[in-house]
Write an enzyme that holds these catalytic residues in place. Structure first.
Site, mmCIF file in Angstrom:
data_model
loop_
_atom_site.group_PDB
_atom_site.id
_atom_site.type_symbol
_atom_site.label_atom_id
_atom_site.label_comp_id
_atom_site.label_asym_id
_atom_site.label_seq_id
_atom_site.Cartn_x
_atom_site.Cartn_y
_atom_site.Cartn_z
ATOM 1 N N TYR A 18 0.842 -1.204 0.000
ATOM 2 C CA TYR A 18 0.000 0.000 0.000
ATOM 3 C C TYR A 18 0.881 1.260 0.000
ATOM 4 O O TYR A 18 0.660 2.183 -0.779
ATOM 5 C CB TYR A 18 -0.938 -0.025 1.216
ATOM 6 C CG TYR A 18 -1.682 1.262 1.434
ATOM 7 C CD1 TYR A 18 -2.703 1.648 0.567
ATOM 8 C CD2 TYR A 18 -1.372 2.099 2.495
ATOM 9 C CE1 TYR A 18 -3.380 2.846 0.752
ATOM 10 C CE2 TYR A 18 -2.041 3.292 2.692
ATOM 11 C CZ TYR A 18 -3.041 3.655 1.821
ATOM 12 O OH TYR A 18 -3.715 4.845 2.006
ATOM 13 N N GLU A 40 -11.582 5.639 4.986
ATOM 14 C CA GLU A 40 -11.131 6.490 6.094
ATOM 15 C C GLU A 40 -12.232 6.652 7.133
ATOM 16 O O GLU A 40 -11.964 6.690 8.338
ATOM 17 C CB GLU A 40 -10.679 7.873 5.586
ATOM 18 C CG GLU A 40 -9.470 7.862 4.688
ATOM 19 C CD GLU A 40 -8.173 7.453 5.359
ATOM 20 O OE1 GLU A 40 -8.132 7.311 6.591
ATOM 21 O OE2 GLU A 40 -7.186 7.249 4.630
ATOM 22 N N TRP A 48 -5.265 1.595 10.445
ATOM 23 C CA TRP A 48 -5.412 1.523 8.990
ATOM 24 C C TRP A 48 -5.186 0.106 8.478
ATOM 25 O O TRP A 48 -5.828 -0.330 7.541
ATOM 26 C CB TRP A 48 -4.480 2.525 8.318
ATOM 27 C CG TRP A 48 -4.638 2.564 6.834
ATOM 28 C CD1 TRP A 48 -3.700 2.249 5.910
ATOM 29 C CD2 TRP A 48 -5.819 2.918 6.091
ATOM 30 N NE1 TRP A 48 -4.217 2.386 4.641
ATOM 31 C CE2 TRP A 48 -5.516 2.801 4.725
ATOM 32 C CE3 TRP A 48 -7.105 3.327 6.452
ATOM 33 C CZ2 TRP A 48 -6.430 3.071 3.717
ATOM 34 C CZ3 TRP A 48 -8.023 3.599 5.448
ATOM 35 C CH2 TRP A 48 -7.682 3.462 4.101
#
Length: 187
Positions: A18, A40, A48
């Protein structure tokens, strides 16, 4: 010789991929901007990496983040999402996703695209910070405060300043790669 990477991503292959391929790359297409906004939103209060690990499940559950479809979700669809163990089953966040899809389309009508709206806050150019260690990166900024406030005024939910700053980082509105990270000058 191994390339230097931001410290936050090291040690997890999914996190590193990522970081190496997506994080901080300027995103101008509305579909991807919406996907990151939703991810988000669900990340609020969580890590995350938790969201990244469930990203494909989110993609399937939310019709590939098709905001036009999401805007039409009924109670039956909401109930099925709340039963889906592959995603974060938070009723407020699921409902916020529908609300945000509707508000997203209103911004598109007003500005021509969500991209024009959101990138207008940075004059269509990424802000390039000079961070030596990822721990120095702010959780929010006066600009993310302004954007958050404006989105809330437009009816968005779960778009606090910290969520918005993370969105800005993810979509390349701000470059918070460490200055010695190989991606710093690439993005």
């Amino acid at each position: 010789m191994e390339k230097h990477k931001c410290g936050w991503c090291k040690g997890d292959a999914l996190y590193e991929a990522y970081h190496d391929e997506e994080w901080g790359v300027p995103v101008k297409d509305d579909d991807t901007l919406f996907e990151f906004l939703i991810l988000e939103t669900f990340q609020a209060g969580l890590s995350w990496i938790t969201i990244l690990k469930k990203r494909e499940n989110f993609r399937k559950a939310f019709d590939h983040f098709d905001y036009k479809k999401i805007a039409t979700y009924n109670q039956k669809k909401i109930d099925s999402l709340l039963q889906n163990e592959g995603i974060i089953r938070n009723k407020l966040k699921v409902n916020a996703t529908i609300t945000n899809a509707l508000a997203f389309m209103e911004i598109q009508k007003e500005f021509g695209s969500f991209s024009k709206y959101i990138w207008g806050f940075v004059d269509d150019k990424p802000i390039k910070n000079k961070i030596n260690n990822y721990k120095e990166a702010p959780a929010n900024t006066p600009l993310s405060d302004v954007i958050s406030k404006d989105l809330k005024k437009r009816g968005f939910k779960f778009v606090g300043s910290t969520v918005i700053y993370a969105h800005m980082q993810a979509t390349g509105m701000v470059n918070d790669h460490e200055v010695n990270c190989f991606r710093y000058n690439e993005v």
